[in-house]
Write a protein that holds these residues in place. Structure first.
Motif, PDB file in Angstrom:
ATOM      1  N   ALA A  41       0.833  -1.207   0.000  1.00 51.47           N
ATOM      2  CA  ALA A  41       0.000   0.000   0.000  1.00 51.47           C
ATOM      3  C   ALA A  41       0.866   1.254   0.000  1.00 51.47           C
ATOM      4  O   ALA A  41       0.553   2.226  -0.703  1.00 51.47           O
ATOM      5  N   TYR A  42       1.953   1.234   0.754  1.00 49.40           N
ATOM      6  CA  TYR A  42       2.847   2.392   0.797  1.00 49.40           C
ATOM      7  C   TYR A  42       3.520   2.614  -0.559  1.00 49.40           C
ATOM      8  O   TYR A  42       3.606   3.745  -1.043  1.00 49.40           O
ATOM      9  N   VAL A  43       3.970   1.546  -1.187  1.00 42.24           N
ATOM     10  CA  VAL A  43       4.638   1.662  -2.494  1.00 42.24           C
ATOM     11  C   VAL A  43       3.641   2.110  -3.556  1.00 42.24           C
ATOM     12  O   VAL A  43       3.965   2.938  -4.412  1.00 42.24           O
ATOM     13  N   MET A  44       2.418   1.598  -3.514  1.00 36.85           N
ATOM     14  CA  MET A  44       1.427   1.905  -4.554  1.00 36.85           C
ATOM     15  C   MET A  44       0.981   3.367  -4.522  1.00 36.85           C
ATOM     16  O   MET A  44       0.528   3.886  -5.532  1.00 36.85           O
ATOM     17  N   GLN A  45       1.104   4.057  -3.393  1.00 38.11           N
ATOM     18  CA  GLN A  45       0.657   5.443  -3.335  1.00 38.11           C
ATOM     19  C   GLN A  45       1.714   6.435  -3.812  1.00 38.11           C
ATOM     20  O   GLN A  45       1.441   7.621  -3.935  1.00 38.11           O
ATOM     21  N   TYR A  46       2.916   5.966  -4.134  1.00 36.45           N
ATOM     22  CA  TYR A  46       4.007   6.852  -4.539  1.00 36.45           C
ATOM     23  C   TYR A  46       3.748   7.391  -5.945  1.00 36.45           C
ATOM     24  O   TYR A  46       3.482   6.634  -6.878  1.00 36.45           O
ATOM     25  N   GLU A  47       3.825   8.700  -6.092  1.00 37.76           N
ATOM     26  CA  GLU A  47       3.621   9.350  -7.389  1.00 37.76           C
ATOM     27  C   GLU A  47       4.700  10.392  -7.634  1.00 37.76           C
ATOM     28  O   GLU A  47       5.216  10.998  -6.698  1.00 37.76           O
ATOM     29  N   VAL A  48       5.031  10.587  -8.887  1.00 37.53           N
ATOM     30  CA  VAL A  48       5.919  11.672  -9.305  1.00 37.53           C
ATOM     31  C   VAL A  48       5.081  12.544 -10.226  1.00 37.53           C
ATOM     32  O   VAL A  48       4.760  12.151 -11.354  1.00 37.53           O
ATOM     33  N   GLY A  49       4.703  13.708  -9.732  1.00 40.49           N
ATOM     34  CA  GLY A  49       3.767  14.543 -10.482  1.00 40.49           C
ATOM     35  C   GLY A  49       2.417  13.846 -10.502  1.00 40.49           C
ATOM     36  O   GLY A  49       1.845  13.555  -9.466  1.00 40.49           O
ATOM     37  N   ARG A  50       1.921  13.591 -11.699  1.00 43.65           N
ATOM     38  CA  ARG A  50       0.663  12.855 -11.832  1.00 43.65           C
ATOM     39  C   ARG A  50       0.890  11.418 -12.271  1.00 43.65           C
ATOM     40  O   ARG A  50      -0.057  10.694 -12.542  1.00 43.65           O
ATOM     41  N   MET A  51       2.148  11.000 -12.351  1.00 48.78           N
ATOM     42  CA  MET A  51       2.485   9.646 -12.816  1.00 48.78           C
ATOM     43  C   MET A  51       2.523   8.688 -11.623  1.00 48.78           C
ATOM     44  O   MET A  51       3.306   8.897 -10.698  1.00 48.78           O
ATOM     45  N   PRO A  52       1.684   7.641 -11.627  1.00 38.44           N
ATOM     46  CA  PRO A  52       1.673   6.681 -10.504  1.00 38.44           C
ATOM     47  C   PRO A  52       2.858   5.706 -10.590  1.00 38.44           C
ATOM     48  O   PRO A  52       2.712   4.553 -10.988  1.00 38.44           O
ATOM     49  N   VAL A  53       4.023   6.178 -10.210  1.00 37.41           N
ATOM     50  CA  VAL A  53       5.253   5.401 -10.354  1.00 37.41           C
ATOM     51  C   VAL A  53       5.203   4.119  -9.522  1.00 37.41           C
ATOM     52  O   VAL A  53       5.666   3.073  -9.954  1.00 37.41           O
ATOM     53  N   GLY A  54       4.629   4.193  -8.335  1.00 31.40           N
ATOM     54  CA  GLY A  54       4.537   3.014  -7.480  1.00 31.40           C
ATOM     55  C   GLY A  54       3.697   1.919  -8.110  1.00 31.40           C
ATOM     56  O   GLY A  54       4.064   0.743  -8.106  1.00 31.40           O
ATOM     57  N   ARG A  55       2.561   2.293  -8.665  1.00 27.80           N
ATOM     58  CA  ARG A  55       1.692   1.308  -9.314  1.00 27.80           C
ATOM     59  C   ARG A  55       2.376   0.700 -10.525  1.00 27.80           C
ATOM     60  O   ARG A  55       2.257  -0.495 -10.778  1.00 27.80           O
ATOM     61  N   LEU A  56       3.076   1.521 -11.291  1.00 30.92           N
ATOM     62  CA  LEU A  56       3.798   1.002 -12.452  1.00 30.92           C
ATOM     63  C   LEU A  56       4.907   0.052 -12.017  1.00 30.92           C
ATOM     64  O   LEU A  56       5.155  -0.963 -12.661  1.00 30.92           O
ATOM     65  N   GLY A  57       5.581   0.368 -10.905  1.00 31.05           N
ATOM     66  CA  GLY A  57       6.626  -0.511 -10.390  1.00 31.05           C
ATOM     67  C   GLY A  57       6.084  -1.851  -9.941  1.00 31.05           C
ATOM     68  O   GLY A  57       6.659  -2.905 -10.229  1.00 31.05           O
ATOM     69  N   VAL A  58       4.951  -1.836  -9.233  1.00 30.39           N
ATOM     70  CA  VAL A  58       4.334  -3.092  -8.788  1.00 30.39           C
ATOM     71  C   VAL A  58       3.855  -3.889  -9.998  1.00 30.39           C
ATOM     72  O   VAL A  58       4.040  -5.112 -10.066  1.00 30.39           O
ATOM     73  N   PHE A  59       3.232  -3.213 -10.965  1.00 32.43           N
ATOM     74  CA  PHE A  59       2.808  -3.897 -12.186  1.00 32.43           C
ATOM     75  C   PHE A  59       3.999  -4.505 -12.911  1.00 32.43           C
ATOM     76  O   PHE A  59       3.945  -5.649 -13.367  1.00 32.43           O
ATOM     77  N   GLY A  60       5.100  -3.765 -13.029  1.00 30.32           N
ATOM     78  CA  GLY A  60       6.304  -4.286 -13.684  1.00 30.32           C
ATOM     79  C   GLY A  60       6.894  -5.478 -12.950  1.00 30.32           C
ATOM     80  O   GLY A  60       7.351  -6.438 -13.570  1.00 30.32           O
ATOM     81  N   PHE A  61       6.868  -5.435 -11.625  1.00 32.09           N
ATOM     82  CA  PHE A  61       7.369  -6.562 -10.842  1.00 32.09           C
ATOM     83  C   PHE A  61       6.543  -7.816 -11.108  1.00 32.09           C
ATOM     84  O   PHE A  61       7.077  -8.897 -11.335  1.00 32.09           O
ATOM     85  N   TRP A  62       5.195  -7.678 -11.073  1.00 33.89           N
ATOM     86  CA  TRP A  62       4.355  -8.849 -11.318  1.00 33.89           C
ATOM     87  C   TRP A  62       4.494  -9.344 -12.746  1.00 33.89           C
ATOM     88  O   TRP A  62       4.405 -10.551 -13.008  1.00 33.89           O
ATOM     89  N   TRP A  63       4.693  -8.447 -13.705  1.00 32.77           N
ATOM     90  CA  TRP A  63       4.932  -8.866 -15.080  1.00 32.77           C
ATOM     91  C   TRP A  63       6.215  -9.682 -15.165  1.00 32.77           C
ATOM     92  O   TRP A  63       6.254 -10.727 -15.797  1.00 32.77           O
ATOM     93  N   TRP A  64       7.258  -9.218 -14.484  1.00 34.85           N
ATOM     94  CA  TRP A  64       8.536  -9.928 -14.487  1.00 34.85           C
ATOM     95  C   TRP A  64       8.388 -11.315 -13.859  1.00 34.85           C
ATOM     96  O   TRP A  64       8.905 -12.298 -14.383  1.00 34.85           O
ATOM     97  N   VAL A  65       7.701 -11.390 -12.724  1.00 33.32           N
ATOM     98  CA  VAL A  65       7.487 -12.688 -12.057  1.00 33.32           C
ATOM     99  C   VAL A  65       6.724 -13.625 -12.985  1.00 33.32           C
ATOM    100  O   VAL A  65       7.096 -14.791 -13.159  1.00 33.32           O
ATOM    101  N   GLY A  66       5.655 -13.134 -13.585  1.00 35.11           N
ATOM    102  CA  GLY A  66       4.871 -13.959 -14.494  1.00 35.11           C
ATOM    103  C   GLY A  66       5.664 -14.422 -15.692  1.00 35.11           C
ATOM    104  O   GLY A  66       5.577 -15.584 -16.116  1.00 35.11           O
ATOM    105  N   TRP A  67       6.459 -13.545 -16.244  1.00 36.01           N
ATOM    106  CA  TRP A  67       7.252 -13.891 -17.415  1.00 36.01           C
ATOM    107  C   TRP A  67       8.291 -14.960 -17.087  1.00 36.01           C
ATOM    108  O   TRP A  67       8.502 -15.890 -17.863  1.00 36.01           O
TER     109      TRP A  67
END
Length: 72
Positions: A41-67
């Motif tokens: 939850a803490y990582v997912m709320q991280y944003e840079v400007g209006r870009m949800p960097v935390g959500r993109l990072g979590v999504f990228g991590f799960w994509w990597w695990v799945g791949w």
């Protein structure tokens, strides 16, 4: 079964065991260790400007695990 395969499997079992132990310790009464859900939850709320960097990072991590583990 080769020794290197046993070593890798043992490493994964040890890693999963440590995660389970830390999660158990975080759920005890009065614990100051954050649970895995709190950390996510803490990582997912991280944003840079209006870009949800935390959500993109979590999504990228799960994509990597799945791949690496499920796309065989």
């Amino acid at each position: 079964m080769s020794a290197s395969r046993l070593f890798v499997i043992g490493g994964f079992v040890l890693a999963f065991g440590l995660v389970a132990l830390i999660e158990w310790a975080s759920r005890r009464e009065g614990s100051r260790i954050p649970s895995l859900g709190d950390v996510c939850a803490y990582v997912m709320q991280y944003e840079v400007g209006r870009m949800p960097v935390g959500r993109l990072g979590v999504f990228g991590f799960w994509w990597w695990v799945g791949w690496h583990f499920f796309a065989r």
